[in-house]
Scaffold this motif. Sequence first.
Motif, mmCIF file in Angstrom:
data_model
loop_
_atom_site.group_PDB
_atom_site.id
_atom_site.type_symbol
_atom_site.label_atom_id
_atom_site.label_comp_id
_atom_site.label_asym_id
_atom_site.label_seq_id
_atom_site.Cartn_x
_atom_site.Cartn_y
_atom_site.Cartn_z
ATOM 1 N N UNK A 98 0.827 -1.210 0.000
ATOM 2 C CA UNK A 98 0.000 0.000 0.000
ATOM 3 C C UNK A 98 0.860 1.258 0.000
ATOM 4 N N UNK A 99 2.180 1.073 0.014
ATOM 5 C CA UNK A 99 3.102 2.203 0.148
ATOM 6 C C UNK A 99 3.565 2.788 -1.180
ATOM 7 N N UNK A 104 -1.713 2.200 -6.268
ATOM 8 C CA UNK A 104 -2.944 2.944 -5.962
ATOM 9 C C UNK A 104 -3.582 3.460 -7.239
ATOM 10 N N UNK A 105 -2.766 3.927 -8.171
ATOM 11 C CA UNK A 105 -3.270 4.425 -9.442
ATOM 12 C C UNK A 105 -3.936 3.300 -10.231
ATOM 13 N N UNK A 124 -6.817 -6.561 -1.551
ATOM 14 C CA UNK A 124 -5.976 -7.320 -0.639
ATOM 15 C C UNK A 124 -4.525 -6.925 -0.836
ATOM 16 N N UNK A 125 -3.723 -7.004 0.216
ATOM 17 C CA UNK A 125 -2.307 -6.627 0.152
ATOM 18 C C UNK A 125 -1.452 -7.771 0.665
ATOM 19 N N UNK A 126 -0.517 -8.234 -0.147
ATOM 20 C CA UNK A 126 0.310 -9.392 0.222
ATOM 21 C C UNK A 126 1.580 -9.015 0.953
ATOM 22 N N UNK A 127 1.972 -7.736 0.911
ATOM 23 C CA UNK A 127 3.250 -7.298 1.496
ATOM 24 C C UNK A 127 4.424 -8.115 0.957
ATOM 25 N N UNK A 247 17.422 -3.141 -1.899
ATOM 26 C CA UNK A 247 16.892 -2.619 -0.643
ATOM 27 C C UNK A 247 15.492 -2.078 -0.796
ATOM 28 N N UNK A 248 15.051 -1.310 0.203
ATOM 29 C CA UNK A 248 13.693 -0.784 0.208
ATOM 30 C C UNK A 248 13.481 0.215 -0.932
#
Length: 370
Positions: A98-99, A104-105, A124-127, A247-248
């Motif tokens: 969701x980040x 989102x678009x 739903x969000x799987x992360x 990385x992130x």
Amino acid sequence: MPRSPDSPAPAADTAQARTPTSRARRNTGRTVLSDVAKLAGVSTATVSRVYNEPDKVSANVRERVEHAALTLNWFPNAAGRALASTRSHIAGIIIPTLDDQVFASQVSGMQAAFAARGITLVLGCSNYDPAQAIVQVRAMLARGVEAMAIVGEAHPAELFDALRLYRVPYAVTYAYREGSPHDCVGFDNHAAYVEITEHLIGLGHRSFAVCTQPTRDNDRVQARVAGIRSALERHGLAVRPEHMFEGESTIGFGRRSLRSIWQSAGEHPTAIICGNDHIALGVLREAEDLGIAIPGELSVTGFDDLAIAKEMRPALTTMRVDTAEIGRLAAQHLLDALDGKRVQHGHEVRAQLQVRQSTGACPSPVSRRS
């Protein structure tokens, strides 16, 4: 004088009891579909059609029915609709996070297309956890979801097996490749990063660093890294292991990566290819703090073309992808499947290179920092 409970109600009271907003119907105290039909001046069948097949009702009639429903505080019962029509009018989408606004678009584009057909989109969000994605898909299937969109192909086989077992049409989004066993709606991640890399090679760069999201369980990132390596290999080049960073998807990761590269011994790369715009913006910010000229000493590329990318100074060279269009196309693909139409195996949305000021000609050896 107070009237007896058995005496007839005064005319004013009777009129009040019969106003359209009265909710005492069929001795339940609830508004029913026939009340909405009466207030809107249509048949009960038309009210049902507004919510089950809205494209078959004129805009004027839809507006009257929806206004009546709002006035009476009535909404269709999902369970009742499903039993009556053997349809749930629910679609689902599983996104990895969701980040990230690109997802989102995409969800926004899908939601608008489904809503126009009276279908609710469940998120739903799987992360980025394949096991969590399976849990979410099974939960949606248990609730009668009619169609599914899943970001990416890197999911266990049992996830797709479950969708096929329940005969639920699905589409893989944000990725497209020839030979995929799935209906894909997205762009070719491999080709996009070949193009970015070739752009930098064409500017004379021969020494590269790569800062990207984790490749594990992410087919999109795997394809991008493969595209970089494929383009470099064609020119007899490669990325040094010490110049590969995962990385992130954050500005902070971009900053840390560039600082690590610049503080290490040995030759510095002249170009950094980033996995998205957030990482690239972090590289640009750290370069400013370290006094590294962009693009005089270092060229930087991103991906996604966020709104801030062209507002930076220097503006960021990146790839633009119409993620809302991916969402709309995915929804239409699934709607066509639900309508029994013959659907294509997928839809490719082209990524477009946006060349800006963060990339330039490779600096000569004399002008480069040691």
